[in-house]
Design a protein around this motif. Structure first.
Motif, short mmCIF file in Angstrom:
data_model
loop_
_atom_site.label_atom_id
_atom_site.label_comp_id
_atom_site.label_asym_id
_atom_site.label_seq_id
_atom_site.Cartn_x
_atom_site.Cartn_y
_atom_site.Cartn_z
N ILE A 292 0.92 -1.15 -0.06
CA ILE A 292 -0.01 -0.09 -0.01
C ILE A 292 0.86 1.31 -0.07
N ASP A 293 2.03 1.07 0.56
CA ASP A 293 2.90 2.26 0.52
C ASP A 293 3.31 2.49 -0.72
N GLU A 294 3.68 1.65 -1.68
CA GLU A 294 4.11 1.80 -2.94
C GLU A 294 2.84 2.63 -3.95
N VAL A 295 1.60 1.85 -3.53
CA VAL A 295 0.53 2.43 -4.24
C VAL A 295 0.25 3.88 -3.80
N GLU A 296 0.54 4.02 -2.76
CA GLU A 296 0.44 5.75 -2.09
C GLU A 296 1.13 6.58 -2.80
N LYS A 297 2.57 6.02 -3.08
CA LYS A 297 3.44 7.00 -3.59
C LYS A 297 3.12 7.08 -5.32
N ILE A 298 2.46 6.13 -5.94
CA ILE A 298 1.92 6.30 -7.26
C ILE A 298 1.04 7.16 -7.16
N ARG A 299 0.09 6.92 -6.25
CA ARG A 299 -0.95 8.04 -6.31
C ARG A 299 -0.45 9.52 -6.04
N GLU A 300 0.64 9.74 -4.80
CA GLU A 300 1.03 11.14 -4.87
C GLU A 300 1.38 11.55 -6.06
N ARG A 301 2.11 10.79 -6.92
CA ARG A 301 2.87 11.25 -8.08
C ARG A 301 1.93 11.74 -9.21
N LYS A 302 0.86 10.62 -9.31
CA LYS A 302 -0.16 11.00 -10.22
C LYS A 302 -0.88 12.47 -9.81
N ALA A 303 -1.12 12.66 -8.51
CA ALA A 303 -2.00 13.77 -8.02
C ALA A 303 -1.23 14.80 -8.22
N GLU A 304 0.27 15.08 -8.10
CA GLU A 304 1.11 15.95 -8.38
C GLU A 304 0.92 16.40 -9.93
N LYS A 305 1.10 15.31 -10.67
CA LYS A 305 1.02 15.30 -11.91
C LYS A 305 -0.41 16.06 -12.93
N ARG A 306 -1.25 15.27 -12.33
CA ARG A 306 -2.41 15.59 -12.54
C ARG A 306 -3.61 16.15 -11.94
N GLY A 307 -3.31 16.09 -10.55
CA GLY A 307 -4.17 16.66 -9.51
C GLY A 307 -5.07 15.43 -8.97
N GLY A 308 -5.92 16.01 -8.09
CA GLY A 308 -6.62 14.96 -7.27
C GLY A 308 -8.16 15.43 -7.96
N PHE A 309 -9.04 15.46 -6.81
CA PHE A 309 -10.29 15.43 -7.37
C PHE A 309 -11.18 16.63 -6.23
N GLN A 310 -10.27 17.33 -5.45
CA GLN A 310 -10.87 18.16 -4.45
C GLN A 310 -11.64 19.35 -5.13
N GLU A 311 -11.32 19.65 -6.31
CA GLU A 311 -11.89 21.11 -7.02
C GLU A 311 -13.19 20.65 -7.53
N LYS A 312 -13.85 19.35 -7.71
CA LYS A 312 -15.10 18.77 -8.13
C LYS A 312 -14.97 19.37 -9.63
N ILE A 313 -14.31 19.30 -10.36
CA ILE A 313 -14.28 19.61 -11.92
C ILE A 313 -15.15 18.48 -12.56
N PHE A 314 -16.15 19.01 -13.64
CA PHE A 314 -17.09 17.94 -14.27
C PHE A 314 -16.65 18.20 -15.57
N LEU A 315 -15.85 17.64 -16.41
CA LEU A 315 -15.83 17.80 -17.79
C LEU A 315 -17.06 17.56 -18.59
N ILE A 316 -17.49 18.47 -19.43
CA ILE A 316 -18.41 18.43 -20.26
C ILE A 316 -17.92 17.87 -21.67
N GLU A 317 -17.19 18.52 -22.19
CA GLU A 317 -16.89 18.01 -23.51
C GLU A 317 -15.35 18.86 -23.97
N VAL A 318 -14.73 18.08 -25.07
CA VAL A 318 -13.50 18.58 -25.40
C VAL A 318 -13.73 18.81 -26.96
N GLU A 319 -13.30 19.97 -27.72
CA GLU A 319 -13.25 20.05 -28.93
C GLU A 319 -12.24 19.25 -29.60
N ASP A 320 -12.63 18.47 -30.83
CA ASP A 320 -11.73 17.73 -31.24
C ASP A 320 -10.81 18.67 -32.40
N ASP A 321 -9.48 18.24 -32.75
CA ASP A 321 -8.65 19.19 -33.34
C ASP A 321 -9.09 19.19 -34.66
#
Length: 108
Positions: free
Chosen positions: A79-108
């Motif tokens: 679980i310690d290693e899983v937690e380290k991975i979680r922390e890295r991902k949270a640092e890179k991509r964020g967590g869920f605290q801001e409650k952002i709900f993505l509606i759509e993304v325009e295609d290129d």
């Protein structure tokens, strides 16, 4: 006699026996174990989703966390290693605290 056919915590047979009840168990092989552990993860998460108060929610989250511990161990980690991975991902991509709900993304 009710039939369960599911993965249970290690002390459940002892608890059933101490209650004077008879039971049948078997020990799973590795393939069966991971299959049943994955099923159990959905079962525990569904129980969390169906809670209606904080106390029950925390109880079910503890069960989900126990499954995550077992899954990490199964995959040769902790679980310690899983937690380290979680922390890295949270640092890179964020967590869920801001409650952002993505509606759509325009295609290129």
């Amino acid at each position: 006699m009710p039939t369960y056919k599911k993965l249970v915590r290690d002390r459940i047979p002892e608890i059933i026996g101490n209650a004077g009840r008879k039971f049948t168990t078997s020990i799973l092989n590795e393939e069966q174990y991971i299959t049943e552990l994955k099923k159990k993860s959905f079962e525990e998460l569904e129980e969390y989703v169906n809670t209606t108060n904080n106390e029950d929610a925390l109880e079910e989250l503890a069960d989900v966390l126990e499954i995550i511990h077992a899954l990490a161990d199964y995959h040769g980690s902790s679980i310690d290693e899983v937690e380290k991975i979680r922390e890295r991902k949270a640092e890179k991509r964020g967590g869920f605290q801001e409650k952002i709900f993505l509606i759509e993304v325009e295609d290129d």
